[in-house]
Design an enzyme around this catalytic site. Structure first.
Site, PDB file in Angstrom:
ATOM      1  N   ARG A 227       0.844  -1.182   0.000  1.00  0.00           N
ATOM      2  CA  ARG A 227       0.000   0.000   0.000  1.00  0.00           C
ATOM      3  C   ARG A 227       0.887   1.242   0.000  1.00  0.00           C
ATOM      4  O   ARG A 227       2.016   1.225   0.501  1.00  0.00           O
ATOM      5  CB  ARG A 227      -0.923   0.036   1.228  1.00  0.00           C
ATOM      6  CG  ARG A 227      -2.077  -0.942   1.169  1.00  0.00           C
ATOM      7  CD  ARG A 227      -3.133  -0.512   0.165  1.00  0.00           C
ATOM      8  NE  ARG A 227      -4.298  -1.400   0.157  1.00  0.00           N
ATOM      9  CZ  ARG A 227      -4.453  -2.430  -0.658  1.00  0.00           C
ATOM     10  NH1 ARG A 227      -3.500  -2.742  -1.517  1.00  0.00           N
ATOM     11  NH2 ARG A 227      -5.558  -3.170  -0.605  1.00  0.00           N
ATOM     12  N   HIS A 275      -1.334   0.870  -9.889  1.00  0.00           N
ATOM     13  CA  HIS A 275      -2.049  -0.076  -9.020  1.00  0.00           C
ATOM     14  C   HIS A 275      -2.660  -1.214  -9.848  1.00  0.00           C
ATOM     15  O   HIS A 275      -3.872  -1.479  -9.790  1.00  0.00           O
ATOM     16  CB  HIS A 275      -3.134   0.642  -8.221  1.00  0.00           C
ATOM     17  CG  HIS A 275      -3.473  -0.067  -6.939  1.00  0.00           C
ATOM     18  ND1 HIS A 275      -3.813   0.605  -5.791  1.00  0.00           N
ATOM     19  CD2 HIS A 275      -3.520  -1.384  -6.621  1.00  0.00           C
ATOM     20  CE1 HIS A 275      -4.069  -0.268  -4.818  1.00  0.00           C
ATOM     21  NE2 HIS A 275      -3.897  -1.480  -5.309  1.00  0.00           N
TER      22      HIS A 275
END
Length: 312
Positions: A227, A275
């Protein structure tokens, strides 16, 4: 069994693809877009990504929250999360394979020196470099959950010297395992390429920092597919500019999409991907969600239920 109502909410939408998948798998399921929920009291389960604060608490009879990703930090950031409602991670074998493919590709890029040759090409420099053997390249996997374990196994098969670090002890075939605070420094000291696959919790936020980079071998590479909150961005830039780190591959960021003016875009030693290391695919993930919904109907538990106290 009683008919279930599943509400869907995600910034990425894909509602039509999920609807078609569930129509084939669970014809009796009432699958509803969040904007079309007329009776919150009729909603049994929610499938979501980045739900807004308090939205989940608006369903008085909610019995299951299904994350649309392997991580659940996007759900638990809601300070009003209804603690009595089970939260389940999405563990899709297709996503696991996608992550292992992505990380393996990026590790090989760094191992073979592809970024160096790309920079040399830009200035017309012909300068061969002999790479280490894979057995002499030490790869460290930070986080040995579902994705970390699979990634470590894939890199072992290629021939890399693989180590892993986790909060609690693990024992994996042909992987040197470290754990806890005492194991962190020796793990970092032998990570020529560090791959972050940790869940984001209060304990792991900012773990990719100057203190961490300083304990790695000089010139090490970093791959962050965990993350954005794991990384202290200014510390990474400083480590790259000083030569403590040589390269970084970043798939996740503090702010997504990455702002246009962000220095990561133009840094010669950073690769930015949007991502995409393991994108949720309705065609395969719907099979996992359908099984979790059937477990709800049958009153069974979930193997991938999240411990709300630990955050994963």
């Amino acid at each position: 069994m009683a008919r279930l109502t599943l509400a869907f909410r995600s910034p990425g939408e894909n509602f039509d693809k999920w609807q078609a998948a569930f129509a084939a798998l669970m014809p009796d399921l009432s699958f509803v877009h969040w904007r079309d929920v007329s009776d919150p009291g009729a909603v049994d389960a929610v499938m979501c990504w980045l739900p807004p604060e308090g939205w989940l608490a608006s369903f008085p009879k909610l019995r299951l929250v299904q994350s649309l990703g392997a991580g659940v930090d996007h759900v638990l950031k809601d300070g009003r999360y209804p603690a009595h409602v089970p939260l389940v991670r999405l563990v899709d074998p297709a996503m696991t394979r996608a992550m292992t493919d992505f990380v393996t590709f990026q590790v090989m890029r760094l191992h073979l020196g592809e970024p160096t040759y790309r920079r040399q090409q830009q200035v017309g420099l012909w300068e061969p470099h002999v790479p280490l053997r894979t057995v002499d390249r030490r790869v460290g996997i930070l986080g040995l959950g579902e994705l970390g374990t699979a990634t470590a196994a894939a890199l072992v098969r290629i021939g890399f010297d693989v180590a892993g670090w986790s909060r609690t002890p693990k024992d994996l075939p042909q992987v040197t395992c470290f754990s806890g605070e005492a194991g962190f420094a020796p793990f970092l000291a032998r990570s020529d390429i560090l791959v972050c696959l940790l869940p984001l919790t209060s304990a792991t936020e900012g773990i990719l920092s100057a203190a961490t980079f300083a304990q790695m071998p000089q010139g090490a590479g970093l791959i962050n597919v965990g993350r954005g909150g794991h990384l202290v961005e200014a510390d990474l830039l400083a480590a790259l500019d000083s030569g403590q780190l040589s390269e970084a591959v970043l798939d996740v960021f503090q702010t997504e999409p990455l702002p246009e003016a962000h220095p990561f875009w133009t840094h010669s030693r950073i690769v930015v991907t949007p991502h995409v290391a393991a994108v949720t695919n309705p065609a395969t993930a719907s099979l996992v969600v359908a099984d979790n919904l059937r477990r709800l109907q049958a009153g069974e538990g979930w193997p991938d239920r999240v411990d709300l106290a630990s955050g994963y």
